[in-house]
Design a protein around this motif. Structure first.
Motif, PDB file in Angstrom:
ATOM      1  N   ARG A 151       0.824  -1.209   0.000  1.00  0.00           N
ATOM      2  CA  ARG A 151       0.000   0.000   0.000  1.00  0.00           C
ATOM      3  C   ARG A 151       0.860   1.262   0.000  1.00  0.00           C
ATOM      4  N   ARG A 152       1.906   1.262   0.808  1.00  0.00           N
ATOM      5  CA  ARG A 152       2.777   2.443   0.854  1.00  0.00           C
ATOM      6  C   ARG A 152       3.396   2.721  -0.507  1.00  0.00           C
ATOM      7  N   TYR A 155       0.818   4.210  -2.850  1.00  0.00           N
ATOM      8  CA  TYR A 155       0.619   5.631  -2.542  1.00  0.00           C
ATOM      9  C   TYR A 155       1.787   6.463  -3.083  1.00  0.00           C
ATOM     10  N   GLU A 156       3.004   5.965  -2.883  1.00  0.00           N
ATOM     11  CA  GLU A 156       4.185   6.693  -3.345  1.00  0.00           C
ATOM     12  C   GLU A 156       4.194   6.852  -4.863  1.00  0.00           C
ATOM     13  N   GLU A 159       1.642   9.533  -5.936  1.00  0.00           N
ATOM     14  CA  GLU A 159       2.124  10.898  -5.695  1.00  0.00           C
ATOM     15  C   GLU A 159       3.264  11.257  -6.640  1.00  0.00           C
ATOM     16  N   LYS A 165      -2.652  10.891  -3.377  1.00  0.00           N
ATOM     17  CA  LYS A 165      -2.215   9.666  -2.709  1.00  0.00           C
ATOM     18  C   LYS A 165      -3.344   8.659  -2.547  1.00  0.00           C
ATOM     19  N   GLN A 166      -4.530   9.129  -2.102  1.00  0.00           N
ATOM     20  CA  GLN A 166      -5.624   8.207  -1.797  1.00  0.00           C
ATOM     21  C   GLN A 166      -6.134   7.483  -3.047  1.00  0.00           C
ATOM     22  N   ALA A 169      -4.720   3.788  -3.920  1.00  0.00           N
ATOM     23  CA  ALA A 169      -5.065   2.616  -3.118  1.00  0.00           C
ATOM     24  C   ALA A 169      -5.509   1.459  -4.011  1.00  0.00           C
TER      25      ALA A 169
END
Length: 368
Positions: A151-152, A155-156, A159, A165-166, A169
């Protein structure tokens, strides 16, 4: 997709001025634009993942990034849930020769597994990636990694390419894939099957198609989508009902998954070349300039074989031409391009009921 994403028409917001529309059992409503990614954003995100993977500074980092890329590709193109993608078994869950990935799990005596069509080129890429012995942590461990870490990274990557970011997901990507396919006119039963939804409220016209036939329809559209080799805006998918051959040309009737009948007239040579026969799954395409519009039921008074009632969803006006997007009863979008002078005479506005019609000689058949 979460249960909250599965809404009926009565739950879906609709502009007050728009008339009621019949979506024939539609249980998926398109979310607000800021809650999913469009095709351009999805492609940009995919490019970000690929560039990030190639830029890995060390072999161990490359292996880790390739796992993340594989999970992204399965979610992006198969509409998988994160845990489904992360628990894939390369030796059991891929049918590369047929272009399928098998998602879900068997629970007790019942099976909740489903086959999802992947584009042929993507199958070759995934097959090549998972054949790398450095990725193999055991047959069932190749895709497995910490969900929080995945997930991280999602998000990265979002961005990194200018996407909020959201919206990176996994759940949003799954929803975005469903929206993308529906906007490509993949019929609702095929989208529901891809997502693993139950379909209790489908009409009999949908139910009359087998799972295999719906998979054939899905294959047609994902291959077309992946290659982007055609400029036709309007596509209808279904099976051939009748073939009536004449001395030079043949009349072919197609019943779509929504229950509509599309008629085309093609040469006898084309029938032989395409291998057409009753029951064969086929795609019928019509270019937007060949589609005509009419108000007040006048479409019923013309000689065109193909006539559908619908509602104007969108109008894009230009100095020379005007583009209309009309949604017919089963939710299929039909695009028409007319001169702006004709548009002014029509006087159509968004939300108005209208007829779309086109000649049987304007329909081009696309076979596998």
């Amino acid at each position: 997709m979460k249960k909250s994403d599965q809404t009926t028409d009565s739950q879906s917001p609709r502009p007050p001025s728009a008339p009621e529309r019949n979506y024939h059992g539609r249980i998926f409503s398109t979310p607000e634009k800021d809650k999913y990614l469009d095709s351009v954003q999805l492609d940009r995100l995919e490019k970000s993942f690929r560039e990030w993977t190639k830029a890995a500074p060390r072999p161990d980092v490359l292996r880790s990034r390739r796992r993340i890329l594989l999970i992204f590709l399965i979610i992006r193109y198969a509409g998988a849930k994160l845990h489904e993608a992360a628990n894939l078994d390369p030796g059991r869950d891929f049918e590369f020769d047929k272009g399928f990935v098998i998602l879900g799990r068997a629970r007790g005596k019942s099976s909740h597994r489903r086959k999802v069509q992947l584009p042929e080129k993507l199958c070759h890429e995934i097959r090549s990636l998972i054949s790398d012995p450095s990725l193999n942590k055991g047959k069932q461990g190749m895709f497995q990694t910490d969900p929080g870490f995945v997930r991280r990274k999602f998000y990265e990557r979002a961005e990194a390419c200018g996407i909020p970011k959201q919206l990176g997901a996994p759940e949003v990507l799954r929803k975005s894939r469903a929206v993308e396919l529906m906007q490509s006119n993949l019929p609702l039963p095929a989208v529901q099957m891809l997502l693993g939804h139950s379909t209790p409220n489908l009409t009999s016209s949908f139910v009359s198609f087998s799972e295999e036939e719906i998979q054939q329809v899905t294959r047609l559209i994902v291959e077309k989508e992946f290659s982007r080799k055609t400029s036709a805006r309007n596509s209808f998918f279904g099976s051939i009902r009748t073939i009536e051959q004449g001395d030079i040309q043949t009349r072919v009737e197609i019943v779509t998954l929504g229950g509509h009948v599309v008629t085309t007239v093609i040469t006898n040579d084309s029938v032989q070349r395409l291998g057409l026969k009753p029951g064969k799954t086929i795609a019928a395409e019509v270019k937007a300039p060949w589609v005509m519009l009419s108000k007040n039921g006048h479409g019923l008074e013309c000689s065109a074989d193909n006539r559908f009632n619908g509602t104007v969803d969108k109008i894009t006006r230009g100095a020379i031409n005007t583009e209309y997007v009309v949604r017919i009863a089963d939710g299929t979008e039909v695009c028409a391009i007319v001169t702006s002078d004709s548009s002014r005479r029509l006087g159509l506005a968004e939300g108005d009921e209208t007829w779309v019609f086109f000649s049987s000689y304007s329909v081009v058949l696309m076979s596998e």
